[in-house]
Write a protein that holds these residues in place. Structure first.
Motif, PDB file in Angstrom:
ATOM      1  N   GLN A 101      -8.733   4.480   4.041  1.00 46.61           N
ATOM      2  CA  GLN A 101      -7.977   3.644   3.108  1.00 46.61           C
ATOM      3  C   GLN A 101      -6.718   3.113   3.798  1.00 46.61           C
ATOM      4  O   GLN A 101      -6.085   3.805   4.591  1.00 46.61           O
ATOM      5  N   SER A 102      -6.322   1.897   3.405  1.00 47.69           N
ATOM      6  CA  SER A 102      -5.142   1.271   4.023  1.00 47.69           C
ATOM      7  C   SER A 102      -3.861   2.062   3.766  1.00 47.69           C
ATOM      8  O   SER A 102      -2.955   2.062   4.600  1.00 47.69           O
ATOM      9  N   ASP A 103      -3.767   2.758   2.627  1.00 45.42           N
ATOM     10  CA  ASP A 103      -2.551   3.558   2.373  1.00 45.42           C
ATOM     11  C   ASP A 103      -2.448   4.706   3.371  1.00 45.42           C
ATOM     12  O   ASP A 103      -1.385   4.975   3.934  1.00 45.42           O
ATOM     13  N   GLU A 232       3.729   1.522 -15.955  1.00 44.81           N
ATOM     14  CA  GLU A 232       4.992   1.428 -15.216  1.00 44.81           C
ATOM     15  C   GLU A 232       4.871   1.996 -13.791  1.00 44.81           C
ATOM     16  O   GLU A 232       5.339   1.390 -12.832  1.00 44.81           O
ATOM     17  N   VAL A 233       4.256   3.156 -13.680  1.00 42.88           N
ATOM     18  CA  VAL A 233       4.164   3.810 -12.372  1.00 42.88           C
ATOM     19  C   VAL A 233       3.284   2.992 -11.429  1.00 42.88           C
ATOM     20  O   VAL A 233       3.632   2.768 -10.268  1.00 42.88           O
ATOM     21  N   GLU A 234       2.156   2.507 -11.926  1.00 41.85           N
ATOM     22  CA  GLU A 234       1.274   1.696 -11.074  1.00 41.85           C
ATOM     23  C   GLU A 234       2.011   0.421 -10.646  1.00 41.85           C
ATOM     24  O   GLU A 234       1.902  -0.006  -9.491  1.00 41.85           O
ATOM     25  N   ASP A 240       6.427  -1.469  -4.577  1.00 39.56           N
ATOM     26  CA  ASP A 240       7.130  -0.798  -3.474  1.00 39.56           C
ATOM     27  C   ASP A 240       6.334  -0.686  -2.181  1.00 39.56           C
ATOM     28  O   ASP A 240       6.901  -0.367  -1.142  1.00 39.56           O
ATOM     29  N   ASN A 241       5.017  -0.845  -2.240  1.00 38.22           N
ATOM     30  CA  ASN A 241       4.195  -0.510  -1.067  1.00 38.22           C
ATOM     31  C   ASN A 241       3.253  -1.650  -0.673  1.00 38.22           C
ATOM     32  O   ASN A 241       2.476  -2.121  -1.492  1.00 38.22           O
ATOM     33  N   PRO A 242       3.302  -2.057   0.615  1.00 37.38           N
ATOM     34  CA  PRO A 242       2.502  -3.197   1.064  1.00 37.38           C
ATOM     35  C   PRO A 242       0.991  -2.946   1.015  1.00 37.38           C
ATOM     36  O   PRO A 242       0.206  -3.888   0.989  1.00 37.38           O
ATOM     37  N   TYR A 243       0.592  -1.672   0.994  1.00 37.15           N
ATOM     38  CA  TYR A 243      -0.839  -1.350   1.062  1.00 37.15           C
ATOM     39  C   TYR A 243      -1.497  -1.232  -0.310  1.00 37.15           C
ATOM     40  O   TYR A 243      -2.682  -0.952  -0.402  1.00 37.15           O
ATOM     41  N   TYR A 244      -0.733  -1.429  -1.391  1.00 39.08           N
ATOM     42  CA  TYR A 244      -1.324  -1.430  -2.734  1.00 39.08           C
ATOM     43  C   TYR A 244      -1.281  -2.846  -3.307  1.00 39.08           C
ATOM     44  O   TYR A 244      -0.340  -3.593  -3.034  1.00 39.08           O
ATOM     45  N   ALA A 245      -2.275  -3.179  -4.114  1.00 42.92           N
ATOM     46  CA  ALA A 245      -2.262  -4.457  -4.840  1.00 42.92           C
ATOM     47  C   ALA A 245      -3.024  -4.250  -6.142  1.00 42.92           C
ATOM     48  O   ALA A 245      -3.916  -3.389  -6.204  1.00 42.92           O
ATOM     49  N   PHE A 264      -4.904  -0.633  -9.734  1.00 45.66           N
ATOM     50  CA  PHE A 264      -4.376  -0.938  -8.398  1.00 45.66           C
ATOM     51  C   PHE A 264      -5.407  -0.486  -7.368  1.00 45.66           C
ATOM     52  O   PHE A 264      -6.271   0.343  -7.661  1.00 45.66           O
ATOM     53  N   GLY A 265      -5.292  -1.034  -6.162  1.00 45.00           N
ATOM     54  CA  GLY A 265      -6.274  -0.657  -5.160  1.00 45.00           C
ATOM     55  C   GLY A 265      -5.744  -0.798  -3.757  1.00 45.00           C
ATOM     56  O   GLY A 265      -4.607  -1.227  -3.525  1.00 45.00           O
ATOM     57  N   VAL A 266      -6.601  -0.406  -2.818  1.00 43.64           N
ATOM     58  CA  VAL A 266      -6.290  -0.454  -1.388  1.00 43.64           C
ATOM     59  C   VAL A 266      -7.425  -1.202  -0.691  1.00 43.64           C
ATOM     60  O   VAL A 266      -8.347  -1.680  -1.350  1.00 43.64           O
TER      61      VAL A 266
END
Ligand code: GLU
Length: 333
Positions: A101-103, A232-234, A240-245, A264-266
């Protein structure tokens, strides 16, 4: 290191000279290089990625035929625990390649998470399909958000899997620990759907390409459904993170997906290590990119693979020089 090269012996070279062939003409055909690709559970999409890559590598090799690329690479793609297991093994030189996974690729190269081996030598080769994070809830559980799993029996995934780590990230975001579940199981991706249908667990988290045969065992088999995860958390995780969308699992994907699911995903990425020789990574990259139509046909999650995306999306580790060489030759980089 499992990478094993059996060199042509001096005697054979002498015999070839006698036949009017130079040793270098024959060296690659006689010299075998064995590579292993770490995948995931046998019902997942990573397993298909790894075995598709091997298929393309072997197809390209065509030893014994008059034409074909004589690189001598022999490839195996065993089932493994998943992303973080693969990265750890690549870092130790036990695997030459793996899907991750990208994360977890990001955290491995940046040393930014204790959930994955810190691996500065990790190298990106290309990315593959998108992987939405699925929260799968059993029929009748009424789970409608991540926090609704509190008090339920939740499968958080086997250690070494990417979904285990990503489930924990979500738990931390919501301030939850395993104590918040009635039970936290560590079943593998190939066990979790049957466990849900057998009433042994109420829900599980799974980061996987769409569609997936393992997921359909639960959705189509016993009415389990995929929960929207856009709270909210998602939203914070994605911001905050480039590897999530944020991503969508389209309506109609499974029997119980009446509407689009937002979560959300990676990205699933194909990675290697700086210690894996440039010519090996070059040949694997070349085999994949020159047989992309085959690749696209091997799983519906690969249908839209496009080199322009594959050489950049979801990649945070430096591109391996063997892959970069091929991309530069193509004018893609
Ligand atoms: N994303 C999962 C993991 O990292 C694997 C998914 C799959 O096997 O397709 O463990």
């Amino acid at each position: 290191m499992t990478l094993l090269r059996l060199a042509t012996c001096a005697l054979a070279a002498v015999a070839l000279v006698g036949l009017g062939l130079s040793a270098s003409d024959e060296a690659s055909a006689d010299e075998k290089t064995f590579i292993s690709i770490g995948t995931g559970g046998p019902t997942g999409v990573y397993f298909v990625v790894g075995n598709s890559v091997c298929r393309m590598v072997h197809k390209e090799a065509a030893e014994g035929r008059s034409s074909g690329r004589q690189h001598g690479i022999r490839c195996a793609a065993p089932s493994t625990g998943g992303s973080t297991y693969n990265i750890g093994q690549i870092c130790q030189g036990e695997l030459e390649f793996g899907v991750a996974q990208s994360d977890w690729q990001f955290h491995a190269v940046n040393g930014s998470s204790e959930k994955v081996t810190n691996c500065p030598g990790l190298r990106a080769v290309f990315s593959v399909h998108g992987e939405p994070f699925h929260l799968i809830a059993g029929e009748g559980t009424d789970i409608a958000s991540f926090t609704d799993t509190m008090g339920m029996r939740m499968n958080i995934g086997n250690p070494g899997s990417g979904q285990r780590g990503t489930t924990e990230v979500l738990m931390e975001g919501y301030g939850m620990t395993t104590d918040d579940f009635a039970a936290a199981t560590e079943l593998t991706s190939s066990e979790q759907s049957q466990a849900l249908c057998d009433g042994k667990i109420d829900a599980y988290g799974y980061t996987v390409g769409v569609p997936n045969a393992g997921v359909s065992v639960a959705t189509d088999g016993c009415g389990a459904y995929i929960v929207d995860l856009d709270g909210e958390v998602e939203q914070q995780l994605v911001a905050d993170n480039p590897y999530y969308a944020f991503t969508t699992i389209p309506a109609g994907t499974y029997k119980t997906t009446a509407d689009d699911v937002t979560t959300f995903g990676v990205m699933a990425t194909f990675v290697s290590h700086e210690n894996v020789p440039e010519d090996v990574v070059y040949e694997v990259t070349r085999a994949v990119m020159e047989n992309l139509d085959d690749f696209r046909s091997l799983h519906p999650a690969f249908r839209n693979l496009d080199p322009a995306d594959m050489i950049k999306n979801g990649l945070s580790a430096p591109i391996h020089p063997g892959a970069a060489k091929y991309y530069a030759e193509q004018g893609w980089m």
